[in-house]
Design a protein around this motif. Structure first.
Motif, PDB file in Angstrom:
ATOM      1  N   ASN A 220       5.045   9.652  -1.522  1.00 34.30           N
ATOM      2  CA  ASN A 220       4.777  10.394  -2.754  1.00 34.30           C
ATOM      3  C   ASN A 220       5.807  10.138  -3.842  1.00 34.30           C
ATOM      4  O   ASN A 220       6.056  10.987  -4.688  1.00 34.30           O
ATOM      5  CB  ASN A 220       4.653  11.899  -2.496  1.00 34.30           C
ATOM      6  N   GLY A 221       6.422   8.970  -3.816  1.00 32.26           N
ATOM      7  CA  GLY A 221       7.245   8.547  -4.940  1.00 32.26           C
ATOM      8  C   GLY A 221       6.446   7.585  -5.793  1.00 32.26           C
ATOM      9  O   GLY A 221       5.241   7.763  -5.986  1.00 32.26           O
ATOM     10  N   LYS A 222       7.090   6.538  -6.239  1.00 32.93           N
ATOM     11  CA  LYS A 222       6.366   5.526  -6.998  1.00 32.93           C
ATOM     12  C   LYS A 222       5.370   4.763  -6.132  1.00 32.93           C
ATOM     13  O   LYS A 222       4.497   4.073  -6.652  1.00 32.93           O
ATOM     14  CB  LYS A 222       7.366   4.559  -7.641  1.00 32.93           C
ATOM     15  N   ASP A 223       5.520   4.902  -4.802  1.00 35.49           N
ATOM     16  CA  ASP A 223       4.612   4.197  -3.897  1.00 35.49           C
ATOM     17  C   ASP A 223       3.253   4.860  -3.764  1.00 35.49           C
ATOM     18  O   ASP A 223       2.326   4.279  -3.216  1.00 35.49           O
ATOM     19  CB  ASP A 223       5.254   4.070  -2.510  1.00 35.49           C
ATOM     20  N   GLY A 224       3.095   6.092  -4.240  1.00 38.55           N
ATOM     21  CA  GLY A 224       1.814   6.783  -4.134  1.00 38.55           C
ATOM     22  C   GLY A 224       1.728   7.686  -2.922  1.00 38.55           C
ATOM     23  O   GLY A 224       2.651   7.761  -2.088  1.00 38.55           O
ATOM     24  N   ALA A 225       0.608   8.390  -2.803  1.00 41.43           N
ATOM     25  CA  ALA A 225       0.398   9.320  -1.692  1.00 41.43           C
ATOM     26  C   ALA A 225      -1.077   9.666  -1.572  1.00 41.43           C
ATOM     27  O   ALA A 225      -1.841   9.559  -2.538  1.00 41.43           O
ATOM     28  CB  ALA A 225       1.214  10.600  -1.899  1.00 41.43           C
ATOM     29  N   ASN A 226      -1.461  10.091  -0.365  1.00 47.55           N
ATOM     30  CA  ASN A 226      -2.785  10.645  -0.085  1.00 47.55           C
ATOM     31  C   ASN A 226      -3.937   9.723  -0.473  1.00 47.55           C
ATOM     32  O   ASN A 226      -4.726  10.014  -1.377  1.00 47.55           O
ATOM     33  CB  ASN A 226      -2.949  12.006  -0.782  1.00 47.55           C
ATOM     34  N   PRO A 227      -4.073   8.589   0.218  1.00 48.30           N
ATOM     35  CA  PRO A 227      -5.198   7.691  -0.058  1.00 48.30           C
ATOM     36  C   PRO A 227      -6.529   8.298   0.391  1.00 48.30           C
ATOM     37  O   PRO A 227      -6.660   8.752   1.528  1.00 48.30           O
ATOM     38  CB  PRO A 227      -4.853   6.436   0.744  1.00 48.30           C
ATOM     39  N   LEU A 228      -7.484   8.301  -0.520  1.00 47.37           N
ATOM     40  CA  LEU A 228      -8.837   8.745  -0.217  1.00 47.37           C
ATOM     41  C   LEU A 228      -9.779   7.578   0.030  1.00 47.37           C
ATOM     42  O   LEU A 228     -10.796   7.718   0.696  1.00 47.37           O
ATOM     43  CB  LEU A 228      -9.384   9.598  -1.369  1.00 47.37           C
ATOM     44  N   GLY A 229      -9.460   6.413  -0.551  1.00 48.24           N
ATOM     45  CA  GLY A 229     -10.283   5.225  -0.387  1.00 48.24           C
ATOM     46  C   GLY A 229      -9.843   4.380   0.785  1.00 48.24           C
ATOM     47  O   GLY A 229      -8.755   4.558   1.343  1.00 48.24           O
ATOM     48  N   GLY A 230     -10.684   3.428   1.151  1.00 49.88           N
ATOM     49  CA  GLY A 230     -10.365   2.501   2.217  1.00 49.88           C
ATOM     50  C   GLY A 230      -9.663   1.264   1.691  1.00 49.88           C
ATOM     51  O   GLY A 230      -9.048   1.277   0.621  1.00 49.88           O
ATOM     52  N   LEU A 231      -9.763   0.172   2.426  1.00 44.17           N
ATOM     53  CA  LEU A 231      -9.015  -1.050   2.136  1.00 44.17           C
ATOM     54  C   LEU A 231      -9.964  -2.234   1.974  1.00 44.17           C
ATOM     55  O   LEU A 231     -11.057  -2.254   2.535  1.00 44.17           O
ATOM     56  CB  LEU A 231      -8.040  -1.351   3.283  1.00 44.17           C
ATOM     57  N   VAL A 232      -9.523  -3.222   1.202  1.00 41.55           N
ATOM     58  CA  VAL A 232     -10.157  -4.540   1.190  1.00 41.55           C
ATOM     59  C   VAL A 232      -9.104  -5.552   1.620  1.00 41.55           C
ATOM     60  O   VAL A 232      -7.900  -5.338   1.439  1.00 41.55           O
ATOM     61  CB  VAL A 232     -10.731  -4.899  -0.193  1.00 41.55           C
ATOM     62  N   ILE A 233      -9.560  -6.659   2.187  1.00 47.81           N
ATOM     63  CA  ILE A 233      -8.645  -7.661   2.714  1.00 47.81           C
ATOM     64  C   ILE A 233      -8.994  -9.011   2.108  1.00 47.81           C
ATOM     65  O   ILE A 233     -10.175  -9.351   1.955  1.00 47.81           O
ATOM     66  CB  ILE A 233      -8.731  -7.699   4.266  1.00 47.81           C
TER      67      ILE A 233
END
Length: 430
Positions: A220-233
């Motif tokens: 929860n800093g500049k890296d973000g927090a609490n992803p609601l979406g999935g991933l693409v590769i």
């Protein structure tokens, strides 16, 4: 009243006071679509109750035989959600009804993926052996081609993560990758995030069992927090995703969210880099969907807030990220929604065709305040394809994205509407 989404982020949802949907699905359209402003065709109206699903918020997946598979967050024998199938002849069936408890999942909110053998994989927000709530911390499950359900992993809610809201992605070696909304290093009691800031995880198969590895734990800093979406590769094995909050901006309550990249750095280690921090306002904020990667390597996504100020905090937008030299990405506000017939609050994933057009849905606005399906041209010009009415012959609130069929139709789900107001599976034709 229809049920509320079981997600940790809070905003608006059909009077629930809850949040942007975790309707996080990978959907790829393969052919260009012509504009259709006419009515859709409801292929199935969910009845709810023990014999059917209710409240679908995820995109469908299709197999080579023309069958569609999806999840409903509620319904089924225990009202804990179901995996459903729709045959080419229109017959719908419940493949599996979740039981909850320590040995099974509950409330599947994400999309399914299918492997080359016909096995289906997905996640549940609750259930399993963890102690996050009376219904557990969530699971990853498999439904074999023969119809048998197995829990591949049960989250503990500690450093391994908790409450996966989105579907999975699989690499060529058969490993599964996903995100959890909470859990991780910043666990329960942390000043950073209540219940933890979320993770990116990998599940690897070996000798009939699966091993979970946390690739990154958000802070929860500049890296973000609490992803609601999935991933693409991508072809190099890099993973891309979004976080709904964090990123360091002071323009949004809880910060505005990020787009991030995870790259393998050798010896099983991964490096996380924020390639775009949302700033709110015109740049959008709080993304909740899975990204779409074009053939050119550009990333597209939706942000349900920001953009046009006609909706107070913004009506949402579609954004585009283009890779530059030295690992830098540039952001373009591809399309800003303006409510009315043009729709508002896009929460679902985008699909793209070979001509570069994009297709998606908004959960709000439209002619009847039930959301729209839309097309975006290569230059970002929007064409509404259908405004949902919410009446018994139509759906309302299409949180999930769209997929394409073999004859140029588009298919999707709505969370409500239909004969019993439990949601629908619909088709849009040329």
């Amino acid at each position: 009243m229809i049920p509320c989404l079981r997600t940790g982020a809070a905003r608006w949802l059909l009077g629930c006071g809850l949040a942007v949907a975790a309707a996080n699905i990978s959907a790829v359209a393969h052919e260009s679509k012509k504009v259709n402003n006419g009515p859709d065709t409801v292929l199935h109206s969910f009845a709810g109750g023990p014999g059917d699903g209710s409240f679908p918020v995820a995109t469908l997946v299709a197999d080579p035989s023309g069958n569609f598979y999806g999840t409903t967050e509620y319904g089924g024998t225990n009202d804990l959600g179901a995996v459903v199938a729709l045959a080419p002849n229109g017959a719908e069936s419940v493949l599996y009804a979740f039981a909850g408890g320590a040995s099974d999942g509950a409330y599947p909110g994400g999309n399914l993926i299918e492997d080359s053998s016909g096995n289906l994989y997905g996640t549940t927000i609750e259930g399993g052996a963890g102690q996050c709530s009376e219904d557990g911390c969530g699971t990853v499950f498999e439904i074999s081609s023969g119809g048998t359900e197995s829990v591949l992993y049960s989250f503990s809610g500690l450093s391994d993560g908790a409450s996966p809201q989105a579907g999975l992605v699989q690499d060529q070696a058969g490993n599964l990758y996903g995100t959890t909304y909470s859990g991780g290093v910043s666990t329960i009691g942390s000043v950073n995030c209540e219940g933890g800031c979320g993770t990116v995880f990998e599940l690897s198969p070996a000798n009939g069992s699966w091993t979970e590895t946390v690739l990154y734990s958000f802070a929860n800093g500049k890296d973000g927090a609490n992803p609601l979406g999935g991933l693409v590769i991508d072809s190099a094995g890099n993973l891309y995703g979004t976080t709904s909050v964090g990123g360091g901006s002071i323009n949004c309550q809880g910060s505005c969210g990020t787009v991030f990249e995870l790259s393998p750095s050798g010896n099983g280690n991964w490096t996380e880099k924020v390639i775009y921090p949302f700033r709110g306002g015109g740049s959008g904020s709080n993304p909740s969907s899975t990204l779409y990667m074009s053939a050119q390597g550009n990333l597209f996504g939706t942000a349900p807030e920001g953009g046009s100020a006609r909706c107070g905090g913004g009506c949402g937008l579609v954004f585009k990220l283009t890779p530059q030299k030295n690992g830098v990405w540039s952001e373009i506000k591809f399309r800003s929604f303006a409510a009315g017939s043009k729709g508002a609050f896009p929460t679902g994933n985008l699909a793209g065709d070979a001509a570069g057009n994009l297709y998606g849905t908004t959960e709000g606005a439209g002619l009847f305040d039930c959301g729209i399906a839309y097309q975006l041209s290569v230059s970002g010009v929007e064409t509404p394809l259908h405004s949902f009415t919410g009446n018994p012959a139509d759906g309302c609130a299409p949180f999930g994205g769209l997929i394409t069929g073999s004859s140029n139709q588009l298919y999707g789900t709505t969370a409500s509407g239909g004969t019993s107001n439990n949601g629908t599976i619909f088709q849009l034709s040329e």
